[in-house]
Write a protein that holds these residues in place. Sequence first.
Motif, PDB file in Angstrom:
ATOM      1  N   ARG A   1       7.054  -0.405 -10.733  1.00  0.00           N
ATOM      2  CA  ARG A   1       8.051   0.510 -11.295  1.00  0.00           C
ATOM      3  C   ARG A   1       8.446   0.134 -12.720  1.00  0.00           C
ATOM      4  O   ARG A   1       8.931   0.982 -13.472  1.00  0.00           O
ATOM      5  N   LEU A   2       8.252  -1.128 -13.086  1.00  0.00           N
ATOM      6  CA  LEU A   2       8.748  -1.615 -14.372  1.00  0.00           C
ATOM      7  C   LEU A   2       7.689  -1.651 -15.470  1.00  0.00           C
ATOM      8  O   LEU A   2       8.026  -1.628 -16.653  1.00  0.00           O
ATOM      9  N   ILE A   3       6.424  -1.722 -15.097  1.00  0.00           N
ATOM     10  CA  ILE A   3       5.349  -1.890 -16.077  1.00  0.00           C
ATOM     11  C   ILE A   3       4.599  -0.574 -16.230  1.00  0.00           C
ATOM     12  O   ILE A   3       4.274   0.091 -15.245  1.00  0.00           O
ATOM     13  N   SER A   4       4.315  -0.208 -17.474  1.00  0.00           N
ATOM     14  CA  SER A   4       3.732   1.107 -17.760  1.00  0.00           C
ATOM     15  C   SER A   4       2.275   1.217 -17.346  1.00  0.00           C
ATOM     16  O   SER A   4       1.844   2.253 -16.838  1.00  0.00           O
ATOM     17  N   HIS A   5       1.519   0.151 -17.559  1.00  0.00           N
ATOM     18  CA  HIS A   5       0.070   0.268 -17.365  1.00  0.00           C
ATOM     19  C   HIS A   5      -0.479  -1.093 -16.929  1.00  0.00           C
ATOM     20  O   HIS A   5       0.051  -2.130 -17.315  1.00  0.00           O
ATOM     21  N   PHE A   6      -1.538  -1.043 -16.140  1.00  0.00           N
ATOM     22  CA  PHE A   6      -2.129  -2.269 -15.589  1.00  0.00           C
ATOM     23  C   PHE A   6      -3.620  -2.323 -15.917  1.00  0.00           C
ATOM     24  O   PHE A   6      -4.300  -1.293 -15.941  1.00  0.00           O
ATOM     25  N   VAL A   7      -4.098  -3.531 -16.144  1.00  0.00           N
ATOM     26  CA  VAL A   7      -5.516  -3.762 -16.391  1.00  0.00           C
ATOM     27  C   VAL A   7      -6.076  -4.612 -15.268  1.00  0.00           C
ATOM     28  O   VAL A   7      -5.536  -5.679 -14.951  1.00  0.00           O
ATOM     29  N   GLY A   8      -7.147  -4.129 -14.642  1.00  0.00           N
ATOM     30  CA  GLY A   8      -7.867  -4.901 -13.646  1.00  0.00           C
ATOM     31  C   GLY A   8      -9.134  -5.479 -14.257  1.00  0.00           C
ATOM     32  O   GLY A   8      -9.706  -4.903 -15.196  1.00  0.00           O
ATOM     33  N   MET A   9      -9.582  -6.605 -13.715  1.00  0.00           N
ATOM     34  CA  MET A   9     -10.686  -7.331 -14.337  1.00  0.00           C
ATOM     35  C   MET A   9     -12.067  -6.941 -13.813  1.00  0.00           C
ATOM     36  O   MET A   9     -13.075  -7.432 -14.300  1.00  0.00           O
ATOM     37  N   GLU A  10     -12.123  -6.089 -12.785  1.00  0.00           N
ATOM     38  CA  GLU A  10     -13.396  -5.587 -12.272  1.00  0.00           C
ATOM     39  C   GLU A  10     -13.099  -4.345 -11.432  1.00  0.00           C
ATOM     40  O   GLU A  10     -12.005  -4.182 -10.897  1.00  0.00           O
ATOM     41  N   THR A  11     -14.087  -3.476 -11.323  1.00  0.00           N
ATOM     42  CA  THR A  11     -13.893  -2.144 -10.745  1.00  0.00           C
ATOM     43  C   THR A  11     -13.203  -2.145  -9.383  1.00  0.00           C
ATOM     44  O   THR A  11     -12.260  -1.352  -9.161  1.00  0.00           O
ATOM     45  N   PRO A  12     -13.601  -2.987  -8.412  1.00  0.00           N
ATOM     46  CA  PRO A  12     -12.945  -2.923  -7.096  1.00  0.00           C
ATOM     47  C   PRO A  12     -11.459  -3.245  -7.122  1.00  0.00           C
ATOM     48  O   PRO A  12     -10.744  -2.945  -6.157  1.00  0.00           O
ATOM     49  N   MET A  13     -10.974  -3.864  -8.200  1.00  0.00           N
ATOM     50  CA  MET A  13      -9.562  -4.215  -8.266  1.00  0.00           C
ATOM     51  C   MET A  13      -8.668  -2.993  -8.411  1.00  0.00           C
ATOM     52  O   MET A  13      -7.465  -3.070  -8.119  1.00  0.00           O
ATOM     53  N   ALA A  14      -9.217  -1.863  -8.858  1.00  0.00           N
ATOM     54  CA  ALA A  14      -8.391  -0.680  -9.051  1.00  0.00           C
ATOM     55  C   ALA A  14      -7.704  -0.279  -7.748  1.00  0.00           C
ATOM     56  O   ALA A  14      -6.508   0.052  -7.729  1.00  0.00           O
TER      57      ALA A  14
ATOM     58  N   PRO B   1     -13.588  -5.431 -17.785  1.00  0.00           N
ATOM     59  CA  PRO B   1     -14.188  -6.650 -17.239  1.00  0.00           C
ATOM     60  C   PRO B   1     -13.642  -7.905 -17.922  1.00  0.00           C
ATOM     61  O   PRO B   1     -13.493  -7.952 -19.149  1.00  0.00           O
ATOM     62  N   ASP B   2     -13.331  -8.898 -17.113  1.00  0.00           N
ATOM     63  CA  ASP B   2     -12.718 -10.154 -17.555  1.00  0.00           C
ATOM     64  C   ASP B   2     -13.502 -10.767 -18.713  1.00  0.00           C
ATOM     65  O   ASP B   2     -14.663 -11.136 -18.562  1.00  0.00           O
ATOM     66  N   PRO B   3     -12.878 -10.923 -19.897  1.00  0.00           N
ATOM     67  CA  PRO B   3     -13.600 -11.461 -21.051  1.00  0.00           C
ATOM     68  C   PRO B   3     -13.711 -12.981 -21.021  1.00  0.00           C
ATOM     69  O   PRO B   3     -13.198 -13.689 -21.898  1.00  0.00           O
ATOM     70  N   ALA B   4     -14.399 -13.507 -20.015  1.00  0.00           N
ATOM     71  CA  ALA B   4     -14.527 -14.954 -19.854  1.00  0.00           C
ATOM     72  C   ALA B   4     -15.675 -15.536 -20.669  1.00  0.00           C
ATOM     73  O   ALA B   4     -15.783 -16.764 -20.789  1.00  0.00           O
ATOM     74  N   LEU B   5     -16.530 -14.672 -21.205  1.00  0.00           N
ATOM     75  CA  LEU B   5     -17.723 -15.118 -21.915  1.00  0.00           C
ATOM     76  C   LEU B   5     -17.721 -14.572 -23.338  1.00  0.00           C
ATOM     77  O   LEU B   5     -16.855 -13.801 -23.718  1.00  0.00           O
ATOM     78  N   SER B   6     -18.706 -14.997 -24.094  1.00  0.00           N
ATOM     79  CA  SER B   6     -18.976 -14.409 -25.403  1.00  0.00           C
ATOM     80  C   SER B   6     -20.483 -14.268 -25.540  1.00  0.00           C
ATOM     81  O   SER B   6     -21.250 -14.977 -24.870  1.00  0.00           O
ATOM     82  N   LEU B   7     -20.920 -13.381 -26.395  1.00  0.00           N
ATOM     83  CA  LEU B   7     -22.363 -13.210 -26.594  1.00  0.00           C
ATOM     84  C   LEU B   7     -23.013 -14.491 -27.124  1.00  0.00           C
ATOM     85  O   LEU B   7     -24.099 -14.865 -26.659  1.00  0.00           O
TER      86      LEU B   7
ATOM     87  N   LEU C   1     -31.394  -9.021 -14.949  1.00  0.00           N
ATOM     88  CA  LEU C   1     -30.198  -8.406 -14.386  1.00  0.00           C
ATOM     89  C   LEU C   1     -28.985  -9.310 -14.521  1.00  0.00           C
ATOM     90  O   LEU C   1     -27.873  -8.839 -14.803  1.00  0.00           O
ATOM     91  N   SER C   2     -29.159 -10.615 -14.323  1.00  0.00           N
ATOM     92  CA  SER C   2     -28.022 -11.532 -14.435  1.00  0.00           C
ATOM     93  C   SER C   2     -27.484 -11.559 -15.866  1.00  0.00           C
ATOM     94  O   SER C   2     -26.269 -11.655 -16.085  1.00  0.00           O
ATOM     95  N   ARG C   3     -28.367 -11.439 -16.844  1.00  0.00           N
ATOM     96  CA  ARG C   3     -27.891 -11.405 -18.234  1.00  0.00           C
ATOM     97  C   ARG C   3     -27.150 -10.100 -18.518  1.00  0.00           C
ATOM     98  O   ARG C   3     -26.085 -10.112 -19.156  1.00  0.00           O
ATOM     99  N   ILE C   4     -27.688  -8.993 -18.046  1.00  0.00           N
ATOM    100  CA  ILE C   4     -27.009  -7.705 -18.227  1.00  0.00           C
ATOM    101  C   ILE C   4     -25.619  -7.754 -17.609  1.00  0.00           C
ATOM    102  O   ILE C   4     -24.634  -7.287 -18.203  1.00  0.00           O
ATOM    103  N   GLN C   5     -25.515  -8.318 -16.409  1.00  0.00           N
ATOM    104  CA  GLN C   5     -24.218  -8.417 -15.743  1.00  0.00           C
ATOM    105  C   GLN C   5     -23.280  -9.330 -16.522  1.00  0.00           C
ATOM    106  O   GLN C   5     -22.103  -9.010 -16.719  1.00  0.00           O
ATOM    107  N   ALA C   6     -23.763 -10.469 -16.988  1.00  0.00           N
ATOM    108  CA  ALA C   6     -22.923 -11.393 -17.752  1.00  0.00           C
ATOM    109  C   ALA C   6     -22.396 -10.731 -19.023  1.00  0.00           C
ATOM    110  O   ALA C   6     -21.238 -10.943 -19.419  1.00  0.00           O
ATOM    111  N   GLU C   7     -23.209  -9.930 -19.658  1.00  0.00           N
ATOM    112  CA  GLU C   7     -22.807  -9.313 -20.927  1.00  0.00           C
ATOM    113  C   GLU C   7     -21.713  -8.266 -20.756  1.00  0.00           C
ATOM    114  O   GLU C   7     -21.103  -7.839 -21.734  1.00  0.00           O
ATOM    115  N   ARG C   8     -21.428  -7.854 -19.512  1.00  0.00           N
ATOM    116  CA  ARG C   8     -20.286  -6.975 -19.261  1.00  0.00           C
ATOM    117  C   ARG C   8     -18.957  -7.709 -19.459  1.00  0.00           C
ATOM    118  O   ARG C   8     -17.923  -7.076 -19.687  1.00  0.00           O
TER     119      ARG C   8
END
Length: 242
Positions: free
Chosen positions: A11-24, A42-48, A212-219
Amino acid sequence: VYRLWLRVQGRLISHFVGMETPMAEEIRDGLGVSADRITIIPDPALSLPLIERLRTRPSVPRVEGVGRRFVCVARLTRQKNISLMLRAFARGAQEGDTLSVIGDGPERPALERLAHDLGLESRVRFDGYQPDPVLQLPLFDVLLLSSDYEGVPAVILEALAAGLPIVATDCSRSMPTLLCHGALGRLAPVGDEQALADAIASVDVSSQDQSLSRIQAERFTIEGACEAYLRAMAGLRSERFR
C-alpha cells in the motif's frame, strides 16, 4: 506478521522490481499489488567484461584418474544447508571426486566435524573467505548449491557465466527459469538428500551448453539493467506528472 507487513508495503510503495520473471506472481500474491505495478529486471549481478573474463580465464587441465572437482560458494549459515550437501556428496560422489567449500560463517566448525564424521577429510576442503571467489569458478567442474531458500542466487548466475554445470536444490521459484527448465542444470527438491546425491552422482562435467549458458548469463548484466531501470523510472515519472 511478515505477510501483514508485506501487505502494508504494497500500500505504501508505488512500484516494485522483481529480479526474474517468476517473481512477478510472488510479488502480486505477497504484496497484493496489480501487475502494472511490477517490473521484472533481471538481477544485475554480472557485467559483460566479467563474463568475458570468466570465459577466457585458463582452466585447470583434467588429469586422468582424478575425479570431478565440485565447488560450493556460500556463507556457512543454516539457510545454505551445507550439511545436506556434505551428506549428499558422501552418498553420491564417485571415487576421486573432491569438494571445495568457499566461504565462512558460524556453522563452519560443525560442518568440519560433520565432514570428519562422514569420512570426507581428504575429499572436502574448507577454503574460508575468499575476496573474489567468482574468479576461481573456472578452476572447477561443477557448482553445488543446497540452500533451503533463495531469491535469485548470484552464485548460480556466476556459474552460468563461467560455463559450469550446476546441481542445486529447487530453493526459489526462479530456479527452474534460471536453469532453463533443466537445460542448464539439475534441480533436487529442497531438503531431499537422496535426490541431491543422485544428481551429484550422475552430473557430467562436460554437459553444460556453453552457448545457452552464456546467453542466459548475459541477461543478468549491469549493462542491461541500467537501461531497464532508467526506462522504469522514466515511466513512473511520466505517470506522476500526467
